[in-house]
Design a protein around this motif. Sequence first.
Motif, short mmCIF file in Angstrom:
data_model
loop_
_atom_site.label_atom_id
_atom_site.label_comp_id
_atom_site.label_asym_id
_atom_site.label_seq_id
_atom_site.Cartn_x
_atom_site.Cartn_y
_atom_site.Cartn_z
N ALA A 108 -56.29 8.79 75.91
CA ALA A 108 -57.72 8.63 76.15
C ALA A 108 -58.56 8.97 74.93
CB ALA A 108 -58.15 9.50 77.33
N GLU A 109 -57.94 9.51 73.90
CA GLU A 109 -58.64 9.80 72.65
C GLU A 109 -57.79 9.30 71.49
OE1 GLU A 109 -60.31 13.62 71.96
OE2 GLU A 109 -60.86 13.95 74.06
N GLY A 110 -58.47 9.00 70.37
CA GLY A 110 -57.74 8.48 69.23
C GLY A 110 -58.26 9.06 67.92
N THR A 111 -57.52 8.81 66.87
CA THR A 111 -57.93 9.25 65.54
C THR A 111 -57.33 8.34 64.49
OG1 THR A 111 -57.92 11.08 63.96
CG2 THR A 111 -55.96 10.84 65.32
N HIS A 112 -58.08 8.12 63.42
CA HIS A 112 -57.49 7.44 62.28
C HIS A 112 -56.46 8.38 61.66
CE1 HIS A 112 -61.41 5.05 62.15
NE2 HIS A 112 -60.46 4.14 62.27
N GLN A 113 -55.43 7.83 61.11
CA GLN A 113 -54.38 8.64 60.49
C GLN A 113 -54.97 9.59 59.44
OE1 GLN A 113 -50.61 6.64 59.44
NE2 GLN A 113 -50.96 7.40 57.36
N HIS A 114 -55.88 9.09 58.62
CA HIS A 114 -56.46 9.90 57.54
C HIS A 114 -57.43 10.95 58.08
CE1 HIS A 114 -57.76 10.97 53.56
NE2 HIS A 114 -59.00 10.59 53.78
N CYS A 115 -58.15 10.63 59.14
CA CYS A 115 -59.17 11.54 59.67
C CYS A 115 -58.58 12.83 60.23
CB CYS A 115 -60.01 10.83 60.73
SG CYS A 115 -60.97 9.45 60.09
N SER A 116 -57.33 12.79 60.64
CA SER A 116 -56.67 14.00 61.15
C SER A 116 -55.52 14.43 60.25
CB SER A 116 -56.15 13.76 62.58
OG SER A 116 -57.23 13.64 63.48
N SER A 117 -55.52 13.91 59.02
CA SER A 117 -54.51 14.28 58.01
C SER A 117 -53.09 14.09 58.53
CB SER A 117 -54.71 15.75 57.58
OG SER A 117 -56.01 15.94 57.06
N LEU A 118 -52.84 12.95 59.17
CA LEU A 118 -51.50 12.66 59.69
C LEU A 118 -50.70 11.92 58.63
CD1 LEU A 118 -52.43 11.38 63.27
CD2 LEU A 118 -51.85 13.71 62.56
N GLY A 119 -49.45 12.29 58.46
CA GLY A 119 -48.59 11.61 57.51
C GLY A 119 -48.10 10.29 58.09
N SER A 120 -47.63 9.42 57.23
CA SER A 120 -47.15 8.11 57.68
C SER A 120 -45.91 8.25 58.55
CB SER A 120 -46.84 7.22 56.47
OG SER A 120 -45.88 7.85 55.63
N SER A 121 -45.21 9.38 58.44
CA SER A 121 -44.00 9.59 59.24
C SER A 121 -44.29 10.33 60.55
CB SER A 121 -42.97 10.39 58.42
OG SER A 121 -43.49 11.65 58.04
N THR A 122 -45.57 10.63 60.80
CA THR A 122 -45.94 11.32 62.04
C THR A 122 -46.10 10.28 63.15
OG1 THR A 122 -47.14 13.02 60.80
CG2 THR A 122 -47.61 12.83 63.16
N TYR A 123 -45.22 10.35 64.16
CA TYR A 123 -45.22 9.31 65.20
C TYR A 123 -46.00 9.71 66.46
CZ TYR A 123 -41.69 7.10 62.30
OH TYR A 123 -41.04 6.52 61.26
N SER A 124 -46.28 10.99 66.63
CA SER A 124 -47.02 11.40 67.81
C SER A 124 -48.13 12.37 67.42
CB SER A 124 -46.10 12.03 68.85
OG SER A 124 -45.52 13.21 68.33
N TRP A 125 -49.22 12.30 68.15
CA TRP A 125 -50.38 13.16 67.89
C TRP A 125 -51.04 13.47 69.22
CZ3 TRP A 125 -55.41 11.53 69.15
CH2 TRP A 125 -56.44 12.40 68.77
N GLU A 126 -51.51 14.68 69.40
CA GLU A 126 -52.19 15.08 70.63
C GLU A 126 -53.64 15.47 70.35
OE1 GLU A 126 -50.05 18.11 72.71
OE2 GLU A 126 -48.97 16.64 73.91
N CYS A 127 -54.55 15.08 71.22
CA CYS A 127 -55.95 15.42 71.07
C CYS A 127 -56.15 16.89 71.39
CB CYS A 127 -56.81 14.54 71.98
SG CYS A 127 -56.52 14.81 73.75
N SER A 128 -57.33 17.42 71.10
CA SER A 128 -57.59 18.83 71.33
C SER A 128 -57.58 19.19 72.81
CB SER A 128 -58.97 19.19 70.74
OG SER A 128 -60.00 18.38 71.30
N THR A 129 -57.91 18.24 73.69
CA THR A 129 -57.88 18.48 75.13
C THR A 129 -56.46 18.75 75.62
OG1 THR A 129 -59.79 17.06 75.47
CG2 THR A 129 -58.46 17.56 77.40
N CYS A 130 -55.51 17.97 75.08
CA CYS A 130 -54.12 18.14 75.52
C CYS A 130 -53.46 19.32 74.84
CB CYS A 130 -53.33 16.87 75.21
SG CYS A 130 -53.87 15.43 76.16
#
Length: 219
Positions: A197-219
Amino acid sequence: FLVGDTRHVIREAAKKSCFICYKMGASITCCETGCDRTFHLPCAPDGECVTQYFGAYRSFCWEHRPQQAVQARPSQDNTCSICLDTVENKISYKTMGCPACQDARFHRHCIQRLALHAGIGFRCPRCLNQEPFMMEMLTMGIRLSKRLPSWESVQAVRPLGQRHNRCDAGTCLCPGGREHAEEEGPWQLRLCSSCAAEGTHQHCSSLGSSTYSWECSTC
């Protein structure tokens, strides 16, 4: 339970050991006739036990728990429909499937998180089926919430099937704005692996290209 009944249950539980951790105080007994396995509720996932959070609130050990009849197809995509990580190539305790479309596969912990976030809007993340899907998940031990979807408090409900399409980072750095997304690179849009239900650009949350999963602050 009356007070006396509660005390009796506590006394009886104190005499029983959990077949998973082997410690005393196991208050849950498998509902299968003739099975005397007992366990603690927090130990249930480690022992692949199922507790049904509706009706009579029945519990089952790993041997007698309900099984899904969903069968894998030869061309089945073995990725979780929620987090997109790999799942087993067969239905099991940890890998579940949708009984309606027979296509969706997801990790048990992923569909449990989605159930709690989706509330009364809980449905198959792929085909969006609700009634048979919800009943199947309840039977298989997924706990549901009766509240509104967690994302309805922060944004209008989108049409069914429409994928979240904006960056929700505190500071969006994308030159094209929050709704701009690219297939690859720093402006690729990643959705929360738990609620989607929430999203982020890879760069906006400092995610690496090898990062396959990300969780929002709510989760």
